[in-house]
Design a protein around this motif. Structure first.
Motif, PDB file in Angstrom:
ATOM      1  N   LEU A 151       0.845  -1.182   0.000  1.00  0.00           N
ATOM      2  CA  LEU A 151       0.000   0.000   0.000  1.00  0.00           C
ATOM      3  C   LEU A 151       0.890   1.245   0.000  1.00  0.00           C
ATOM      4  CD1 LEU A 151      -2.864   1.284   0.259  1.00  0.00           C
ATOM      5  CD2 LEU A 151      -2.537   1.202   2.746  1.00  0.00           C
ATOM      6  N   VAL A 152       0.799   2.035  -1.060  1.00  0.00           N
ATOM      7  CA  VAL A 152       1.525   3.312  -1.126  1.00  0.00           C
ATOM      8  C   VAL A 152       0.488   4.361  -1.490  1.00  0.00           C
ATOM      9  CG1 VAL A 152       3.593   4.489  -1.931  1.00  0.00           C
ATOM     10  CG2 VAL A 152       3.486   2.006  -2.043  1.00  0.00           C
ATOM     11  N   ARG A 153      -0.226   4.802  -0.481  1.00  0.00           N
ATOM     12  CA  ARG A 153      -1.404   5.650  -0.722  1.00  0.00           C
ATOM     13  C   ARG A 153      -1.519   6.724   0.352  1.00  0.00           C
ATOM     14  NH1 ARG A 153      -5.888   7.353   0.848  1.00  0.00           N
ATOM     15  NH2 ARG A 153      -7.762   7.566  -0.459  1.00  0.00           N
ATOM     16  N   ASN A 154      -0.626   7.693   0.349  1.00  0.00           N
ATOM     17  CA  ASN A 154      -0.632   8.806   1.316  1.00  0.00           C
ATOM     18  C   ASN A 154      -1.300   8.396   2.634  1.00  0.00           C
ATOM     19  OD1 ASN A 154      -2.995   9.109  -0.640  1.00  0.00           O
ATOM     20  ND2 ASN A 154      -3.629  10.651   0.852  1.00  0.00           N
ATOM     21  N   THR A 155      -0.689   7.393   3.282  1.00  0.00           N
ATOM     22  CA  THR A 155      -1.243   6.834   4.518  1.00  0.00           C
ATOM     23  C   THR A 155      -0.370   7.238   5.702  1.00  0.00           C
ATOM     24  OG1 THR A 155      -2.175   4.949   3.317  1.00  0.00           O
ATOM     25  CG2 THR A 155      -1.893   4.699   5.697  1.00  0.00           C
ATOM     26  N   THR A 156      -0.995   7.806   6.720  1.00  0.00           N
ATOM     27  CA  THR A 156      -0.268   8.279   7.891  1.00  0.00           C
ATOM     28  C   THR A 156       0.132   7.131   8.799  1.00  0.00           C
ATOM     29  OG1 THR A 156      -1.458  10.384   7.847  1.00  0.00           O
ATOM     30  CG2 THR A 156      -0.390   9.783   9.915  1.00  0.00           C
ATOM     31  N   TRP A 157       1.381   7.119   9.201  1.00  0.00           N
ATOM     32  CA  TRP A 157       1.909   6.136  10.160  1.00  0.00           C
ATOM     33  C   TRP A 157       1.472   6.575  11.558  1.00  0.00           C
ATOM     34  CZ3 TRP A 157       7.904   5.026  10.472  1.00  0.00           C
ATOM     35  CH2 TRP A 157       8.136   3.981  11.385  1.00  0.00           C
ATOM     36  N   SER A 158       0.689   5.746  12.204  1.00  0.00           N
ATOM     37  CA  SER A 158       0.235   6.045  13.563  1.00  0.00           C
ATOM     38  C   SER A 158       0.315   4.795  14.426  1.00  0.00           C
ATOM     39  CB  SER A 158      -1.211   6.559  13.558  1.00  0.00           C
ATOM     40  OG  SER A 158      -2.119   5.511  13.234  1.00  0.00           O
ATOM     41  N   LEU A 159       0.313   4.986  15.732  1.00  0.00           N
ATOM     42  CA  LEU A 159       0.399   3.858  16.660  1.00  0.00           C
ATOM     43  C   LEU A 159      -0.764   2.894  16.455  1.00  0.00           C
ATOM     44  CD1 LEU A 159       1.242   3.974  20.442  1.00  0.00           C
ATOM     45  CD2 LEU A 159      -0.720   2.675  19.634  1.00  0.00           C
ATOM     46  N   THR A 160      -1.969   3.421  16.341  1.00  0.00           N
ATOM     47  CA  THR A 160      -3.151   2.561  16.205  1.00  0.00           C
ATOM     48  C   THR A 160      -3.040   1.669  14.982  1.00  0.00           C
ATOM     49  OG1 THR A 160      -4.521   4.247  17.267  1.00  0.00           O
ATOM     50  CG2 THR A 160      -5.665   2.546  16.015  1.00  0.00           C
ATOM     51  N   ARG A 161      -2.633   2.234  13.866  1.00  0.00           N
ATOM     52  CA  ARG A 161      -2.512   1.443  12.650  1.00  0.00           C
ATOM     53  C   ARG A 161      -1.369   0.438  12.759  1.00  0.00           C
ATOM     54  NH1 ARG A 161      -3.502   6.481   8.451  1.00  0.00           N
ATOM     55  NH2 ARG A 161      -5.804   6.369   8.467  1.00  0.00           N
ATOM     56  N   ASP A 162      -0.279   0.851  13.362  1.00  0.00           N
ATOM     57  CA  ASP A 162       0.866  -0.036  13.523  1.00  0.00           C
ATOM     58  C   ASP A 162       0.495  -1.262  14.355  1.00  0.00           C
ATOM     59  OD1 ASP A 162       3.483  -0.985  13.413  1.00  0.00           O
ATOM     60  OD2 ASP A 162       4.343   0.969  13.775  1.00  0.00           O
ATOM     61  N   ALA A 163      -0.438  -1.071  15.282  1.00  0.00           N
ATOM     62  CA  ALA A 163      -0.846  -2.157  16.179  1.00  0.00           C
ATOM     63  C   ALA A 163      -1.983  -3.005  15.614  1.00  0.00           C
ATOM     64  CB  ALA A 163      -1.268  -1.578  17.528  1.00  0.00           C
ATOM     65  N   GLN A 164      -2.435  -2.686  14.394  1.00  0.00           N
ATOM     66  CA  GLN A 164      -3.561  -3.400  13.791  1.00  0.00           C
ATOM     67  C   GLN A 164      -3.134  -4.390  12.722  1.00  0.00           C
ATOM     68  OE1 GLN A 164      -6.105  -0.211  12.398  1.00  0.00           O
ATOM     69  NE2 GLN A 164      -7.306  -0.192  14.282  1.00  0.00           N
ATOM     70  N   GLY A 165      -1.989  -5.026  12.917  1.00  0.00           N
ATOM     71  CA  GLY A 165      -1.546  -6.001  11.916  1.00  0.00           C
ATOM     72  C   GLY A 165      -0.919  -5.372  10.706  1.00  0.00           C
ATOM     73  N   LEU A 166      -0.338  -4.176  10.872  1.00  0.00           N
ATOM     74  CA  LEU A 166       0.305  -3.479   9.767  1.00  0.00           C
ATOM     75  C   LEU A 166       1.717  -3.085  10.159  1.00  0.00           C
ATOM     76  CD1 LEU A 166      -2.654  -1.043   8.983  1.00  0.00           C
ATOM     77  CD2 LEU A 166      -2.098  -3.129   7.723  1.00  0.00           C
ATOM     78  N   ASP A 167       2.598  -3.019   9.190  1.00  0.00           N
ATOM     79  CA  ASP A 167       3.948  -2.518   9.397  1.00  0.00           C
ATOM     80  C   ASP A 167       4.217  -1.401   8.401  1.00  0.00           C
ATOM     81  OD1 ASP A 167       4.663  -4.106  11.525  1.00  0.00           O
ATOM     82  OD2 ASP A 167       5.615  -5.644  10.297  1.00  0.00           O
ATOM     83  N   PHE A 168       4.915  -0.372   8.855  1.00  0.00           N
ATOM     84  CA  PHE A 168       5.183   0.791   8.013  1.00  0.00           C
ATOM     85  C   PHE A 168       6.647   0.845   7.596  1.00  0.00           C
ATOM     86  CE2 PHE A 168       1.189   1.793   9.869  1.00  0.00           C
ATOM     87  CZ  PHE A 168       0.566   2.683   9.009  1.00  0.00           C
ATOM     88  N   ALA A 169       6.865   1.192   6.353  1.00  0.00           N
ATOM     89  CA  ALA A 169       8.201   1.470   5.844  1.00  0.00           C
ATOM     90  C   ALA A 169       8.527   2.926   6.189  1.00  0.00           C
ATOM     91  CB  ALA A 169       8.238   1.243   4.337  1.00  0.00           C
ATOM     92  N   PRO A 170       9.727   3.413   5.883  1.00  0.00           N
ATOM     93  CA  PRO A 170      10.059   4.811   6.169  1.00  0.00           C
ATOM     94  C   PRO A 170       9.133   5.778   5.431  1.00  0.00           C
ATOM     95  CG  PRO A 170      12.027   3.560   5.614  1.00  0.00           C
ATOM     96  CD  PRO A 170      10.869   2.680   5.309  1.00  0.00           C
ATOM     97  N   PRO A 171       8.788   6.892   6.039  1.00  0.00           N
ATOM     98  CA  PRO A 171       7.952   7.889   5.354  1.00  0.00           C
ATOM     99  C   PRO A 171       8.587   8.358   4.049  1.00  0.00           C
ATOM    100  CG  PRO A 171       8.060   8.375   7.692  1.00  0.00           C
ATOM    101  CD  PRO A 171       9.063   7.288   7.442  1.00  0.00           C
ATOM    102  N   VAL A 172       7.751   8.520   3.046  1.00  0.00           N
ATOM    103  CA  VAL A 172       8.223   9.060   1.768  1.00  0.00           C
ATOM    104  C   VAL A 172       7.810  10.516   1.601  1.00  0.00           C
ATOM    105  CG1 VAL A 172       8.312   6.825   0.623  1.00  0.00           C
ATOM    106  CG2 VAL A 172       6.185   8.149   0.557  1.00  0.00           C
ATOM    107  N   TYR A 173       6.963  10.994   2.537  1.00  0.00           N
ATOM    108  CA  TYR A 173       6.607  12.414   2.540  1.00  0.00           C
ATOM    109  C   TYR A 173       6.135  12.801   3.938  1.00  0.00           C
ATOM    110  CZ  TYR A 173       4.900  16.952   1.044  1.00  0.00           C
ATOM    111  OH  TYR A 173       4.734  18.310   0.900  1.00  0.00           O
ATOM    112  N   TYR A 174       6.802  13.794   4.512  1.00  0.00           N
ATOM    113  CA  TYR A 174       6.388  14.324   5.813  1.00  0.00           C
ATOM    114  C   TYR A 174       5.425  15.477   5.575  1.00  0.00           C
ATOM    115  CZ  TYR A 174      10.023  11.557   8.069  1.00  0.00           C
ATOM    116  OH  TYR A 174      10.784  10.506   8.534  1.00  0.00           O
ATOM    117  N   ASP A 175       4.196  15.292   6.015  1.00  0.00           N
ATOM    118  CA  ASP A 175       3.145  16.257   5.731  1.00  0.00           C
ATOM    119  C   ASP A 175       2.499  16.726   7.032  1.00  0.00           C
ATOM    120  OD1 ASP A 175       1.441  17.804   4.161  1.00  0.00           O
ATOM    121  OD2 ASP A 175       0.785  16.119   2.920  1.00  0.00           O
ATOM    122  N   GLY A 176       1.490  17.542   6.914  1.00  0.00           N
ATOM    123  CA  GLY A 176       0.685  17.988   8.042  1.00  0.00           C
ATOM    124  C   GLY A 176      -0.697  18.325   7.525  1.00  0.00           C
TER     125      GLY A 176
END
Length: 341
Positions: A102-127
């Motif tokens: 999945l490469v779809r402007n998805t924010t790395w967050s604790l909740t998502r990380d704990a839901q059976g997902l792993d994140f690669a390094p950010p490719v864009y730091y946004d706000g």
């Protein structure tokens, strides 16, 4: 333990520590190789990040990350199936196995990380930001008490919006619409006062959807931290490593001055770090389960991170975005690759 034996043990430990160990085959890598295609989940249409043209050709920063991974694994950037996904569909599609990455402007967050997902390094730091029509007559988000706000459901955007307004003792009325094109259309049709999403997304929408882009402004407040990163299924460590180190290789290439155009000449660069990265010296691919030319193929296919940024969302594109936090660490940004050795 004798000094002789102790020295032998230390030598053995050092050998293990500095010798690449072949990676155990992971299920996602095996599946991608078996079908000869990478299935990449992307946005349904976000200018600068992932959007198809009239011929169905996909382009954007996120698309280039998909291409880099395909180049590493399959040596062919055309062997990608792009699966457009809404914000609500994306994580389920990954967890169910419908997509490989999945490469779809998805924010790395604790909740998502704990839901059976792993994140690669950010490719864009946004706000997260807020866009309004100039005719509304506001210059700050703090003037938006009681405003109607168009927002997509199932996103951190929706949660951040509520948090920010609550923290500033302001009220708002959400206009919740799932489809990205429909939420944008609703804003420009005047159904809501404000459109909110990541600032990069607002810039893309303003440039591509607004009839008169100059009639709209992005307010100065940055409401959240949004590290946008590729996502893989939890537990497939090899696949996460391949995706992560592909991104790091693109960042390292920019730092070392390696471009899509000069990479073949760089094969003769005497710098040991360049030789290791491009596979001239040693074989760092073994530990990832790929060959030694893995990084060469990724950079040759899409260029370094800086080239990807400038081509898709930089100052010479309709989005006109500054590097900002996405500059190399040597230039005051957050883009930094661990040692590739």
């Amino acid at each position: 333990m004798s000094l002789r034996l102790g020295g032998a043990v230390a030598l053995a430990a050092a050998y293990v520590a500095f010798t690449a160990v072949p990676a155990l085959a992971g299920p996602t890598l095996d599946a991608v190789k078996s079908k000869g295609q990478l299935t990449c989940g992307v946005n349904t249409g976000l200018p600068g990040f992932s959007s198809p043209d009239s011929q169905g050709k996909w382009t954007g920063l996120d698309v280039d990350i998909c291409k880099a991974v395909a180049a590493v694994i399959l040596n062919d950037t055309t062997k990608i199936r792009y699966t457009p996904l809404s914000a609500q569909q994306r994580l389920t599609a990954l967890q169910s196995g419908e997509i490989d990455l999945l490469v779809r402007n998805t924010t790395w967050s604790l909740t998502r990380d704990a839901q059976g997902l792993d994140f690669a390094p950010p490719v864009y730091y946004d706000g997260q930001g807020l866009m309004v029509a100039k005719s509304l007559g506001v210059t700050s988000a703090k003037q938006l008490d009681g405003a109607t706000v168009c927002v997509q459901p199932g996103t951190t955007t929706e949660l951040n919006l509520a948090d920010w307004f609550r923290a500033h003792n302001l009220s708002f009325k959400p206009v919740v619409i799932e489809a990205l094109d429909e939420v944008n259309a609703a804003f420009f049709a005047g159904r809501c006062d404000v459109l909110t999403t990541d600032i990069s997304g607002l810039a893309g929408v303003r440039a591509s959807v607004a009839t008169k882009p100059d009639d709209f402004i992005i307010l100065p407040e940055v409401m959240s931290k949004e590290p946008l990163a590729p996502v893989v299924r939890h537990g497939d460590n090899q696949w996460r490593d391949i995706v992560s180190w592909t991104i790091y290789a693109l960042i390292e290439a920019e730092e070392k001055g390696i471009t899509q155009a000069n990479i073949d000449a760089k094969l003769k660069d005497p710098d040991p770090s360049v030789q290791r990265l491009l596979g001239v010296q040693g074989d760092l691919g073994t530990g990832l389960g790929v060959d030694k030319a893995w990084a060469y193929r990724a950079i040759k296919a899409v260029g370094n991170y800086g080239e990807i940024f400038e081509r898709n969302i930089g100052k010479k594109t309709p989005l006109k975005l500054d590097r900002g936090l996405n500059a190399l660490w040597t230039n005051g940004g957050l883009m930094y690759a661990p040692p590739i050795r």
